[in-house]
Design a protein around this motif. Structure first.
Motif, PDB file in Angstrom:
ATOM      1  N   ALA A  15       0.841  -1.195   0.000  1.00  0.00           N
ATOM      2  CA  ALA A  15       0.000   0.000   0.000  1.00  0.00           C
ATOM      3  C   ALA A  15       0.876   1.245   0.000  1.00  0.00           C
ATOM      4  N   ARG A  16       0.314   2.325  -0.490  1.00  0.00           N
ATOM      5  CA  ARG A  16       0.961   3.625  -0.382  1.00  0.00           C
ATOM      6  C   ARG A  16       0.629   4.168   1.004  1.00  0.00           C
ATOM      7  N   VAL A  17       1.640   4.410   1.821  1.00  0.00           N
ATOM      8  CA  VAL A  17       1.424   4.872   3.189  1.00  0.00           C
ATOM      9  C   VAL A  17       1.752   6.360   3.267  1.00  0.00           C
ATOM     10  N   ILE A  18       0.766   7.155   3.686  1.00  0.00           N
ATOM     11  CA  ILE A  18       0.927   8.599   3.820  1.00  0.00           C
ATOM     12  C   ILE A  18       0.749   8.955   5.291  1.00  0.00           C
ATOM     13  N   THR A  19       1.801   9.437   5.914  1.00  0.00           N
ATOM     14  CA  THR A  19       1.754   9.800   7.328  1.00  0.00           C
ATOM     15  C   THR A  19       1.464  11.298   7.468  1.00  0.00           C
TER      16      THR A  19
ATOM     17  N   LEU B 231     -10.050  10.333  -1.340  1.00  0.00           N
ATOM     18  CA  LEU B 231      -9.299   9.323  -2.096  1.00  0.00           C
ATOM     19  C   LEU B 231     -10.182   8.117  -2.405  1.00  0.00           C
ATOM     20  N   SER B 232     -11.048   7.759  -1.469  1.00  0.00           N
ATOM     21  CA  SER B 232     -11.988   6.660  -1.708  1.00  0.00           C
ATOM     22  C   SER B 232     -12.927   7.008  -2.859  1.00  0.00           C
ATOM     23  N   ARG B 233     -13.370   8.239  -2.913  1.00  0.00           N
ATOM     24  CA  ARG B 233     -14.248   8.679  -4.009  1.00  0.00           C
ATOM     25  C   ARG B 233     -13.532   8.647  -5.352  1.00  0.00           C
ATOM     26  N   LEU B 234     -12.217   8.697  -5.314  1.00  0.00           N
ATOM     27  CA  LEU B 234     -11.426   8.617  -6.540  1.00  0.00           C
ATOM     28  C   LEU B 234     -11.091   7.171  -6.903  1.00  0.00           C
ATOM     29  N   GLY B 235     -11.697   6.241  -6.180  1.00  0.00           N
ATOM     30  CA  GLY B 235     -11.541   4.828  -6.529  1.00  0.00           C
ATOM     31  C   GLY B 235     -10.468   4.082  -5.772  1.00  0.00           C
ATOM     32  N   LYS B 236      -9.880   4.708  -4.754  1.00  0.00           N
ATOM     33  CA  LYS B 236      -8.841   4.060  -3.961  1.00  0.00           C
ATOM     34  C   LYS B 236      -9.447   3.300  -2.777  1.00  0.00           C
ATOM     35  N   ARG B 237      -8.856   2.172  -2.455  1.00  0.00           N
ATOM     36  CA  ARG B 237      -9.220   1.463  -1.221  1.00  0.00           C
ATOM     37  C   ARG B 237      -8.370   2.074  -0.107  1.00  0.00           C
ATOM     38  N   VAL B 238      -9.020   2.698   0.873  1.00  0.00           N
ATOM     39  CA  VAL B 238      -8.295   3.508   1.861  1.00  0.00           C
ATOM     40  C   VAL B 238      -8.575   3.018   3.274  1.00  0.00           C
TER      41      VAL B 238
ATOM     42  N   VAL C 149       0.964  -7.442   6.791  1.00  0.00           N
ATOM     43  CA  VAL C 149       1.061  -7.727   5.359  1.00  0.00           C
ATOM     44  C   VAL C 149      -0.343  -7.838   4.755  1.00  0.00           C
ATOM     45  N   GLN C 150      -1.261  -8.414   5.511  1.00  0.00           N
ATOM     46  CA  GLN C 150      -2.646  -8.544   5.039  1.00  0.00           C
ATOM     47  C   GLN C 150      -3.279  -7.169   4.824  1.00  0.00           C
ATOM     48  N   LEU C 151      -2.954  -6.205   5.694  1.00  0.00           N
ATOM     49  CA  LEU C 151      -3.496  -4.855   5.552  1.00  0.00           C
ATOM     50  C   LEU C 151      -2.972  -4.200   4.277  1.00  0.00           C
ATOM     51  N   ASP C 152      -1.696  -4.440   3.950  1.00  0.00           N
ATOM     52  CA  ASP C 152      -1.141  -3.933   2.693  1.00  0.00           C
ATOM     53  C   ASP C 152      -1.932  -4.448   1.498  1.00  0.00           C
ATOM     54  N   GLU C 153      -2.360  -5.699   1.589  1.00  0.00           N
ATOM     55  CA  GLU C 153      -3.067  -6.307   0.467  1.00  0.00           C
ATOM     56  C   GLU C 153      -4.528  -5.884   0.409  1.00  0.00           C
ATOM     57  N   MET C 154      -5.054  -5.330   1.511  1.00  0.00           N
ATOM     58  CA  MET C 154      -6.448  -4.880   1.564  1.00  0.00           C
ATOM     59  C   MET C 154      -6.625  -3.455   1.067  1.00  0.00           C
ATOM     60  N   ALA C 155      -5.550  -2.649   1.083  1.00  0.00           N
ATOM     61  CA  ALA C 155      -5.678  -1.213   0.816  1.00  0.00           C
ATOM     62  C   ALA C 155      -4.726  -0.750  -0.273  1.00  0.00           C
ATOM     63  N   ASP C 156      -5.159   0.260  -1.010  1.00  0.00           N
ATOM     64  CA  ASP C 156      -4.270   0.954  -1.947  1.00  0.00           C
ATOM     65  C   ASP C 156      -3.501   2.054  -1.223  1.00  0.00           C
ATOM     66  N   VAL C 157      -4.205   2.731  -0.292  1.00  0.00           N
ATOM     67  CA  VAL C 157      -3.609   3.836   0.460  1.00  0.00           C
ATOM     68  C   VAL C 157      -3.922   3.657   1.939  1.00  0.00           C
ATOM     69  N   ILE C 158      -2.904   3.798   2.782  1.00  0.00           N
ATOM     70  CA  ILE C 158      -3.088   3.798   4.233  1.00  0.00           C
ATOM     71  C   ILE C 158      -2.634   5.155   4.754  1.00  0.00           C
TER      72      ILE C 158
ATOM     73  N   GLU D  46     -10.774  17.718  -1.737  1.00  0.00           N
ATOM     74  CA  GLU D  46     -10.890  16.989  -2.999  1.00  0.00           C
ATOM     75  C   GLU D  46      -9.711  17.303  -3.921  1.00  0.00           C
ATOM     76  N   GLU D  47      -9.353  18.588  -3.975  1.00  0.00           N
ATOM     77  CA  GLU D  47      -8.234  19.006  -4.824  1.00  0.00           C
ATOM     78  C   GLU D  47      -6.912  18.417  -4.333  1.00  0.00           C
ATOM     79  N   LEU D  48      -6.721  18.385  -3.009  1.00  0.00           N
ATOM     80  CA  LEU D  48      -5.500  17.792  -2.455  1.00  0.00           C
ATOM     81  C   LEU D  48      -5.437  16.295  -2.763  1.00  0.00           C
ATOM     82  N   ALA D  49      -6.564  15.611  -2.650  1.00  0.00           N
ATOM     83  CA  ALA D  49      -6.594  14.174  -2.954  1.00  0.00           C
ATOM     84  C   ALA D  49      -6.240  13.925  -4.418  1.00  0.00           C
ATOM     85  N   MET D  50      -6.749  14.768  -5.296  1.00  0.00           N
ATOM     86  CA  MET D  50      -6.442  14.624  -6.722  1.00  0.00           C
ATOM     87  C   MET D  50      -4.956  14.867  -6.978  1.00  0.00           C
ATOM     88  N   LYS D  51      -4.378  15.838  -6.273  1.00  0.00           N
ATOM     89  CA  LYS D  51      -2.944  16.099  -6.419  1.00  0.00           C
ATOM     90  C   LYS D  51      -2.125  14.894  -5.967  1.00  0.00           C
TER      91      LYS D  51
END
Length: 298
Positions: free
Chosen positions: A22-26, A47-54, A127-136, A260-265
């Protein structure tokens, strides 16, 4: 072989490569009350609205800001996974807009006390959480406590939230200064991007970044970028009082549109440049290693 060396060996031997990282953003800040948790939750929804599993990971074990903002009280937390035999799916609470939510609880504090078996178990489960999400999205505590610094150092991607208040800017500098003193940070610095919150105009957000960047470049030699700002918005305050993210309560408000704009960026950054997706399991592996190293130094 001393205990610290033995534990480092355990972590190294049992690193597991997930099917996907997953992409991890702290998300962090130099002080409390600057809108860090609100930013974390609203970015997750956008990010979820943009199709990401978060999944949002609340790493602030002192305050339960994320669960308050979502109006959700999780049944289990990281400590239940580590010590009470709960499965990962049991500690992931379902939130709005298909986002997941994990409470760190007291589990973060217990990282230095893990046995060999518990280290192996934790890494395998994450590791399972990585496989469940696109972004954490990891929502840290505020300030320069060891736990906050360790999370930032262990991360590959960091969002630093600050407001126009002079104390917010000076505390953001104090956070960066404390990071610069850490050998692990110097050897492998994360990508840091700044968000200006509660600004009166786009120019004010850029000015806040400019002030901080000037002193950081002069005294700390840390590179960080500006990704955007969030306007002062009374709808944001009203949403917090309702225990709802502004992106849900007032989706057309200036604050929600800025999120929304930040998520798109953030999505565009992933598309335009190679984002290093280390994953949450790797982040916790780094955390455990850091705790072990700090324990040895003491």
């Amino acid at each position: 072989m001393d205990q610290a060396e033995h534990l480092r060996k355990i972590v190294k031997e049992h690193e597991i490569v997930p099917k996907q990282n997953a992409r991890v953003i702290t998300v962090t800040s130099g002080k409390g009350g600057v809108g860090k948790s609100s930013t974390s939750v609203n970015l997750a929804i956008q990010l979820s609205r943009l199709g990401k599993r978060v999944v949002v990971f609340d790493a602030d074990f002192g305050l339960a800001n994320v669960e308050v903002m979502l109006g959700i009280r999780p049944k289990f937390n990281l400590a239940d996974l580590m010590f009470r035999g709960k499965e990962l799916r049991e500690i992931v609470t379902e939130g709005p807009e298909n986002i997941g939510f994990v409470s760190g609880g007291s589990g973060i504090q217990e990282l230095t006390k893990l046995t060999r078996e518990q280290i192996i178990y934790l890494i395998q489960k994450l590791v399972q959480l990585d496989e469940m999400a696109d972004v954490i999205i990891v929502d840290t505590g505020a300030g320069i406590s060891d736990s906050v610094l360790e999370f930032v150092i262990a991360s590959s991607e960091v969002l630093l939230v600050a407001t126009p208040e002079p104390t917010s800017i000076t505390d953001a500098y104090a956070l960066l200064k404390s990071l610069r003193r850490k050998e692990e940070f110097v050897n492998s610095p994360p990508k840091i991007r700044m968000i200006s919150n509660r600004i009166s105009s786009a120019n004010e957000g850029i000015e806040i970044y400019g002030k901080l960047n000037t002193v950081v470049n002069k005294f700390l030699d840390i590179n960080f970028e500006y990704i955007g700002g969030i306007p002062q918005d009374k709808m944001m305050s009203q949403a917090i009082m309702q225990q709802k993210p502004v992106s849900l309560a007032y989706p057309n408000s200036p604050g929600a549109k800025a999120m929304e704009e930040l998520a798109m960026k953030l999505c565009n950054l992933e598309a335009d440049i190679a984002i290093e997706k280390r994953g949450i399991a790797k982040l916790f592996t780094n955390l455990i290693r850091g705790n072990i190293l700090n324990h040895k130094k003491r």
